[in-house]
Design an enzyme around this catalytic site. Structure first.
Site, short mmCIF file in Angstrom:
data_model
loop_
_atom_site.label_atom_id
_atom_site.label_comp_id
_atom_site.label_asym_id
_atom_site.label_seq_id
_atom_site.Cartn_x
_atom_site.Cartn_y
_atom_site.Cartn_z
CB CYS A 128 -1.72 7.13 1.47
SG CYS A 128 -3.12 6.38 2.30
CD GLU A 187 -2.71 -0.62 2.69
OE1 GLU A 187 -3.22 0.49 2.88
OE2 GLU A 187 -2.77 -1.53 3.51
CD GLU A 244 2.79 10.36 -1.32
OE1 GLU A 244 3.85 9.74 -1.25
OE2 GLU A 244 1.71 9.90 -0.91
P1 NAD Z 1 8.63 4.96 4.42
O1 NAD Z 1 8.50 4.22 3.15
O2 NAD Z 1 9.77 5.84 4.64
O3 NAD Z 1 8.64 3.94 5.66
C1 NAD Z 1 7.58 3.03 5.86
C2 NAD Z 1 8.06 1.93 6.79
O4 NAD Z 1 9.06 1.15 6.14
C3 NAD Z 1 8.71 2.41 8.10
O5 NAD Z 1 8.26 1.59 9.16
C4 NAD Z 1 10.18 2.18 7.85
O6 NAD Z 1 10.93 1.98 9.02
C5 NAD Z 1 10.12 0.90 7.03
N1 NAD Z 1 11.32 0.58 6.26
C6 NAD Z 1 12.21 1.42 5.70
N2 NAD Z 1 13.17 0.72 5.06
C7 NAD Z 1 12.87 -0.58 5.20
C8 NAD Z 1 13.49 -1.80 4.77
N3 NAD Z 1 14.60 -1.80 4.04
N4 NAD Z 1 12.91 -2.97 5.10
C9 NAD Z 1 11.75 -2.99 5.82
N5 NAD Z 1 11.15 -1.87 6.27
C10 NAD Z 1 11.68 -0.68 5.96
O7 NAD Z 1 7.22 5.69 4.53
P2 NAD Z 1 6.83 6.82 5.58
O8 NAD Z 1 7.62 8.02 5.22
O9 NAD Z 1 6.86 6.26 6.95
O10 NAD Z 1 5.30 7.06 5.19
C11 NAD Z 1 4.91 7.94 4.20
C12 NAD Z 1 4.53 7.21 2.94
O11 NAD Z 1 3.56 6.20 3.24
C13 NAD Z 1 3.86 8.09 1.91
O12 NAD Z 1 4.37 7.83 0.63
C14 NAD Z 1 2.39 7.68 1.96
O13 NAD Z 1 1.66 7.94 0.81
C15 NAD Z 1 2.51 6.25 2.27
N6 NAD Z 1 1.27 5.73 2.88
C16 NAD Z 1 0.49 4.89 2.15
C17 NAD Z 1 -0.70 4.42 2.67
C18 NAD Z 1 -1.59 3.51 1.88
O14 NAD Z 1 -2.42 2.86 2.47
N7 NAD Z 1 -1.46 3.42 0.58
C19 NAD Z 1 -1.09 4.79 3.95
C20 NAD Z 1 -0.28 5.64 4.68
C21 NAD Z 1 0.92 6.10 4.13
#
Ligand code: NAD
Length: 526
Positions: A315, A281, A418
């Site tokens: 999101c 997602e 975004e």
């Molecule tokens: P991010 O991608 O930076 O991090 C998300 C998660 O991934 C965090 O818990 C992070 O620690 C983890 N992570 C990072 N590197 C990893 C790895 N190598 N292996 C496993 N896990 C890892 O996202 P963010 O900045 O926390 O959130 C913002 C983003 O999330 C935006 O792009 C937003 O649109 C998206 N988002 C999507 C939805 C949806 O349902 N589509 C909902 C909420 C947020």
């Protein structure tokens, strides 16, 4: 720190009778009440402090460091994976009616602690308390909803030629890891744990390193409600270390990931390399299309909610506002007037509508993208130069006033990037066809909306837009009973609704010969 805004003393989760306000001292106090051990992973039945890298946490409303904790590190991660493997065995073998009863109890216990979770979320992440309350209540609903499904996950009998009884069973994956982002920590922890648990899996939630507290507390409450040890564990720490470890270990059967596109791709590829399937997602750049025949007051309210709630850190944010030329000026006037009235301030104040941006890094990104939008030719129509940002104790926070940029044409950076902040780009269109082409001119496909009085057009546009969720004369409502997920760069797989039980189980086919005694061995061949 002293209180910038008094929200009334004596709150059971804020302690004492003194006035309280967001800041390091309140965050420490609230955290200490909910998690006296500090921030650590939840393993089996307790919080275990990590031994990895130090992670500092900042209150976004003031910019002060309020605590630090240690990344889980390899020993805690290994203990957690072992615990989850045991938990999956136990939970998977349990009668589904017993699982359903426990999940109903989780919903009840979380409900009893909903205010505590909301205050913890708001004080530690800067989410306005009114939003945090709504999201905690949603977790209660998610567990109630999937408790209802837990004893209804069944297979089919399938007619085949010959004397066979052939049926299917839905088998849990075992351990499901759910990686969640910072913008809706307790909401996404509930969203991506209730369904896999209902399907008979154990879950490991890996929350964002910036916002782990409410997820750890949720696991603790779920355990208190009767979930056996190891069935809901939380891996606390950094993505590159702890996150990678719990998404690429072969003891994990499936991974769900909520976050940004680049990280999602990285997690999906690393999991696939060891044979682990994923539900992704990811982000969005959703178009909110307003036709001249729309109810402009409702459309303006909808456009404001679409982009500014959660300070745009959503999101599904309606970050591209496409307006039919005839009503552009009238709509912009309404939107700028409403944006100016939004209350930005202390997240713990129930009147606050817009909180700070979560991290200093994200704050810098938002500011950079606003500048890029302007230098690419957009005109800033809000905030007005007279708008003041929260001051006093809140002066050091990551504040961005609701920003409206007009004239965001297709070649503008903001058309496709975004922002994940309170920034909407506006542009005009003339025809329905142009609006649809423009809305679809993105690699994302998460959400979108149309505002019009013409029923036929509303459905034509809903049909034509490439997105997983679409609203007609509305924006932003989602519910656990309804499938949610993205097209294109916004991800694949769905994370809600009844169909998600298929995501969290594998289908097994069982064949039994049932011909009379002495009949030749039945063979269909293949
Ligand atoms: P991010 O991608 O930076 O991090 C998300 C998660 O991934 C965090 O818990 C992070 O620690 C983890 N992570 C990072 N590197 C990893 C790895 N190598 N292996 C496993 N896990 C890892 O996202 P963010 O900045 O926390 O959130 C913002 C983003 O999330 C935006 O792009 C937003 O649109 C998206 N988002 C999507 C939805 C949806 O349902 N589509 C909902 C909420 C947020």
């Amino acid at each position: 720190m002293s209180g910038a805004v008094s929200t009334g003393g004596g709150h059971p989760h804020l302690g004492g009778d003194e006035p309280i306000a967001s800041g390091a001292q309140t965050a420490r106090r609230v955290l200490g009440q909910s998690l006296p051990e500090g921030i650590g992973s939840f393993v089996d039945d307790r919080v275990v402090l990590g031994s990895g890298e130090d992670v500092e946490l900042v209150t976004p409303a003031t910019g002060e460091v309020f605590t630090s904790y240690r990344d889980a590190g390899p020993d805690v991660t290994e203990a957690l994976l072992q615990s989850s493997t045991r938990g999956a065995g136990l939970w998977g073998e349990m009668n589904p009616f017993e699982r359903a009863a426990i999940l109903r109890e989780v919903s009840r216990v979380v409900g009893e602690h909903a205010e505590e979770l909301a205050v913890l979320e708001s004080a530690t992440t800067g989410k306005p308390i009114r939003d945090a309350r709504g999201e905690a209540a949603k977790v209660v609903e998610m567990y109630a909803y999937y408790a209802g499904w837990a004893d209804k996950v069944g297979g089919q009998t399938i007619p085949v030629p010959g004397d066979w009884l052939t049926y299917t069973q839905r088998v849990p994956w075992g351990v499901v890891t759910a990686v969640t982002p910072w913008n809706a920590p307790v909401f996404t922890a509930g969203w991506n744990s209730a369904a896999p648990l209902a399907a008979g899996n154990a879950v490991i939630v890996k929350p964002s390193e910036f916002t782990s507290a409410t997820t750890v507390r949720l696991a603790q409450l779920a355990h208190q409600a009767g979930l056996p040890a190891g069935v809901f564990n939380v891996a606390v720490g950094l993505g590159a270390s702890t996150g990678a470890a719990v998404t690429t270990d072969r003891r994990v059967g499936k991974v769900s990931f909520i976050g940004s596109v680049p990280t999602g791709r990285r997690v999906g590829a690393a999991a696939a390399a060891v044979g682990i399937p994923t539900v992704l997602e990811l982000g969005g750049k959703s178009a909110n299309i307003i036709f001249a025949d729309a109810d402009l007051d409702r459309a303006a309210d909808g456009a404001i909610a679409a982009i500014f709630s959660g300070a745009g850190q959503s999101c599904v944010a309606g970050s591209r506002l496409l307006v039919q030329r005839d009503v552009h000026d009238a709509l912009l006037e309404r939107i700028t007037a409403r944006a100016a009235k939004l209350r930005m301030g202390d997240p713990l104040d129930p009147q606050t509508e817009i909180g700070p941006v979560i991290t200093a890094g994200q704050y810098a990104t938002v500011r950079r993208l606003i500048d890029a939008g302007v230098s690419d030719g957009a005109r800033r129509v809000a905030p007005s130069p007279a708008t003041s940002l929260p001051a006093g104790d809140l002066a050091g926070g990551h504040w961005v006033a609701p920003t409206v940029l007009d004239g965001v044409t297709p070649d503008n950076t903001l058309e496709t990037t975004e922002v994940f902040g309170p920034v909407v780009g506006v542009d005009v269109f003339d025809t329905e066809q142009e609006a649809v082409l423009r809305a679809n001119a993105t690699d994302f496909g998460l959400a979108g909306a149309v505002w019009t009085a013409d029923v036929s057009r509303a459905h034509r546009v809903a049909h034509a837009i490439r997105a997983g969720t679409f609203w007609i004369n509305a924006y932003k409502t989602i519910h656990v009973a309804v499938p949610f997920g993205g097209f294109g760069d916004s991800g694949h797989g769905r994370s809600s609704g009844p169909g998600v039980l298929d995501e969290y189980t594998q289908l097994k086919a069982v064949w039994v010969p049932v011909q009379p005694a002495g009949a030749p061995f039945p063979s269909l061949g293949y």
